[in-house]
Design a protein around this motif. Structure first.
Motif, mmCIF file in Angstrom:
data_model
loop_
_atom_site.group_PDB
_atom_site.id
_atom_site.type_symbol
_atom_site.label_atom_id
_atom_site.label_comp_id
_atom_site.label_asym_id
_atom_site.label_seq_id
_atom_site.Cartn_x
_atom_site.Cartn_y
_atom_site.Cartn_z
ATOM 1 N N LYS A 165 -14.969 11.434 17.582
ATOM 2 C CA LYS A 165 -16.076 10.542 17.945
ATOM 3 C C LYS A 165 -15.851 9.835 19.277
ATOM 4 N N ASN A 166 -14.729 10.126 19.918
ATOM 5 C CA ASN A 166 -14.400 9.495 21.205
ATOM 6 C C ASN A 166 -14.503 7.975 21.103
ATOM 7 N N CYS A 167 -13.829 7.431 20.083
ATOM 8 C CA CYS A 167 -13.880 5.987 19.865
ATOM 9 C C CYS A 167 -12.467 5.420 19.835
ATOM 10 N N LYS A 168 -12.366 4.112 19.859
ATOM 11 C CA LYS A 168 -11.062 3.466 19.958
ATOM 12 C C LYS A 168 -10.745 2.554 18.777
ATOM 13 N N SER A 169 -11.524 2.669 17.719
ATOM 14 C CA SER A 169 -11.297 1.851 16.527
ATOM 15 C C SER A 169 -11.781 2.647 15.318
ATOM 16 N N THR A 170 -10.869 2.904 14.361
ATOM 17 C CA THR A 170 -11.237 3.696 13.188
ATOM 18 C C THR A 170 -10.623 3.097 11.927
ATOM 19 N N GLY A 171 -11.205 3.458 10.798
ATOM 20 C CA GLY A 171 -10.698 2.994 9.516
ATOM 21 C C GLY A 171 -10.926 4.046 8.450
ATOM 22 N N GLY A 172 -10.293 3.850 7.306
ATOM 23 C CA GLY A 172 -10.396 4.826 6.233
ATOM 24 C C GLY A 172 -10.673 4.185 4.890
ATOM 25 N N VAL A 173 -10.244 4.872 3.856
ATOM 26 C CA VAL A 173 -10.496 4.473 2.482
ATOM 27 C C VAL A 173 -9.278 3.753 1.922
ATOM 28 N N ARG A 174 -9.506 2.621 1.269
ATOM 29 C CA ARG A 174 -8.436 1.953 0.531
ATOM 30 C C ARG A 174 -8.852 1.863 -0.932
ATOM 31 N N LEU A 175 -8.128 2.605 -1.763
ATOM 32 C CA LEU A 175 -8.383 2.647 -3.195
ATOM 33 C C LEU A 175 -7.399 1.745 -3.921
ATOM 34 N N LEU A 176 -7.757 1.339 -5.124
ATOM 35 C CA LEU A 176 -6.856 0.537 -5.946
ATOM 36 C C LEU A 176 -5.931 1.445 -6.748
ATOM 37 N N LYS A 177 -4.661 1.120 -6.764
ATOM 38 C CA LYS A 177 -3.705 1.783 -7.641
ATOM 39 C C LYS A 177 -3.357 0.795 -8.753
ATOM 40 N N LEU A 178 -4.097 0.893 -9.855
ATOM 41 C CA LEU A 178 -3.934 -0.031 -10.966
ATOM 42 C C LEU A 178 -2.728 0.359 -11.813
ATOM 43 N N SER A 190 -16.758 1.186 15.832
ATOM 44 C CA SER A 190 -15.664 1.659 14.992
ATOM 45 C C SER A 190 -16.194 2.713 14.028
ATOM 46 N N TRP A 191 -15.368 3.716 13.739
ATOM 47 C CA TRP A 191 -15.800 4.811 12.880
ATOM 48 C C TRP A 191 -14.957 4.880 11.617
ATOM 49 N N TYR A 192 -15.637 5.250 10.537
ATOM 50 C CA TYR A 192 -15.015 5.432 9.225
ATOM 51 C C TYR A 192 -14.819 6.913 8.946
ATOM 52 N N THR A 193 -13.691 7.256 8.316
ATOM 53 C CA THR A 193 -13.477 8.610 7.836
ATOM 54 C C THR A 193 -13.062 8.576 6.366
ATOM 55 N N PRO A 194 -13.637 9.437 5.531
ATOM 56 C CA PRO A 194 -13.222 9.482 4.120
ATOM 57 C C PRO A 194 -11.914 10.232 3.912
ATOM 58 N N HIS A 195 -11.378 10.828 4.975
ATOM 59 C CA HIS A 195 -10.179 11.653 4.846
ATOM 60 C C HIS A 195 -8.883 10.866 5.042
ATOM 61 N N SER A 196 -8.986 9.648 5.491
ATOM 62 C CA SER A 196 -7.809 8.781 5.624
ATOM 63 C C SER A 196 -7.762 7.870 4.403
ATOM 64 N N ILE A 197 -6.775 8.101 3.533
ATOM 65 C CA ILE A 197 -6.748 7.412 2.247
ATOM 66 C C ILE A 197 -5.419 6.695 2.048
ATOM 67 N N GLN A 226 0.825 -1.191 0.000
ATOM 68 C CA GLN A 226 0.000 0.000 0.000
ATOM 69 C C GLN A 226 0.868 1.253 0.000
ATOM 70 N N LEU A 227 0.247 2.363 -0.394
ATOM 71 C CA LEU A 227 0.847 3.692 -0.295
ATOM 72 C C LEU A 227 -0.106 4.571 0.498
ATOM 73 N N ALA A 228 0.420 5.318 1.455
ATOM 74 C CA ALA A 228 -0.415 6.171 2.300
ATOM 75 C C ALA A 228 -0.359 7.616 1.833
ATOM 76 N N ASP A 229 -1.518 8.265 1.773
ATOM 77 C CA ASP A 229 -1.527 9.710 1.584
ATOM 78 C C ASP A 229 -0.875 10.367 2.803
ATOM 79 N N PRO A 230 -0.366 11.582 2.663
ATOM 80 C CA PRO A 230 0.373 12.217 3.770
ATOM 81 C C PRO A 230 -0.417 12.379 5.059
ATOM 82 N N THR A 231 -1.743 12.474 4.978
ATOM 83 C CA THR A 231 -2.556 12.659 6.185
ATOM 84 C C THR A 231 -3.312 11.382 6.569
ATOM 85 N N TRP A 232 -2.876 10.250 6.023
ATOM 86 C CA TRP A 232 -3.558 8.982 6.317
ATOM 87 C C TRP A 232 -3.680 8.731 7.820
#
Length: 327
Positions: A114-127, A203-210, A97-103
């Motif tokens: 969100k005061n939570c302890k489990s989060t995830g983001g977006v994983r896109l394909l790099k074709l 667990s919370w999702y954010t679209p800003h972690s790519i 994988q490659l992480a965006d600078p603010t991943w």
């Protein structure tokens, strides 16, 4: 040994070129001075891999550490990473994988918001750059692309953070326990997430972690999709076997066979008549998952009668590490 706020955890096995690019994207993560992090890499001892890690250790201000683990499956490697990590937060990342600078910052930001302890983001394909294929959703999911929602939202029990983009507070691991080492090929991250859900942890999702999942040309072959889908089906069945029992697993296998016969085989026939290659592959992936699920169920229920030696050999399964019936 000073602690850090976040340990980025990565397991690797003989993929030095991809690992080099993955490390480069991680050591340049933006923190805005709000947190510190280290990169911990669990490897299986290949000389080229060790050289890449050593280059990274010497090159920059981010602490890069390595831990050797004999190649015994992804769950064993993940547990070694948990044992070696020093951070209060644990961020999983894959070596392809490659992480965006603010991943990483985005994963922490949503945890604080969100005061939570489990989060995830977006994983896109790099074709590959020259790829012009219009892959279906089943194909993209088989290649590791996550669900993509435009706004932050809570995950649900069926859809959780990508295994290679998941931030956990250390206390969560202390509550749910380590990765189940019976998952030697795939499914260990889904199993852990299901246990997190079972404890009522949201667990919370954010679209800003790519991050971007690197897809070399050999992963776009029919053979790769077939192997991946069979492995997925196998892991799904074993997850059901362990969590719901043999009867539920057998019932699910019968249902999948029925779905394959009534829905996916006609879909495959229609796609072949139309000459739509991507739709053909989409239907085949669904059928291969059903096949892997059924084979896994048969082996779990009666391993002496359904040995499937040729199948194991062809698709690189290790049946001696699979889920045999438990006492």
């Amino acid at each position: 040994m000073s602690a850090v706020d976040v340990s980025i955890l990565m397991c690797t096995h003989n993929r030095a070129a991809m690992l080099r690019d993955a490390i480069a994207s991680l050591v340049s993560q933006q923190t805005e001075g709000k947190f510190t992090f280290e990169l911990l890499i669990v490897h299986s001892g290949a000389a080229e891999t060790i050289n890449v890690i050593e280059e990274a250790r010497k090159a920059g201000p981010v602490p890069v550490r390595a831990a050797f683990q004999e190649h015994r499956g992804i769950s064993v490697a993940r547990n070694r990473a948990l044992a070696e990590a020093r951070g209060e937060w644990l961020a999983w990342f894959d070596d392809d994988q490659l992480a965006d600078p603010t991943w990483l910052k985005a994963l922490l930001d949503i945890a604080i918001e969100k005061n939570c302890k489990s989060t995830g983001g977006v994983r896109l394909l790099k074709l590959p750059e020259n790829c012009t294929r219009h892959l279906t959703k089943a194909c993209r999911r088989a290649l590791g692309e996550s669900e993509i929602w435009p706004e932050a939202r809570a995950y649900n029990p069926k859809e959780g953070p990508p295994g290679g983009s998941h931030l956990l507070h250390r206390s969560v691991v202390e509550m749910v326990g380590d990765y189940d080492e019976a998952f030697g090929l795939r499914g260990e991250d889904t199993d852990l997430y299901r246990r997190i859900c079972k404890l009522g942890i949201v667990s919370w999702y954010t679209p800003h972690s790519i991050c971007h999942h690197m897809i070399p040309p050999d992963r776009l072959t029919r053979e790769y999709f077939q192997t991946t889908a069979l492995h997925d089906g196998w892991a799904f069945a074993q997850r059901d076997r362990r969590k719901k029992g043999a009867a539920m697993m057998a019932g699910a296998a019968i249902a999948r066979v029925g779905q394959a016969a009534c829905i996916n085989m006609p879909r495959l026939a229609k796609a072949r008549l139309a000459g739509d290659q991507e739709s053909i592959l989409d239907a085949e992936i669904r059928l291969w998952i059903a096949e892997g699920f059924t084979r896994s169920s048969l082996y779990s229920l009666a391993p002496n009668f359904f040995r499937q030696t040729r199948f194991f050999s062809r698709y690189e399964f290790r049946p001696e590490r699979r889920f045999l019936p438990q006492a």
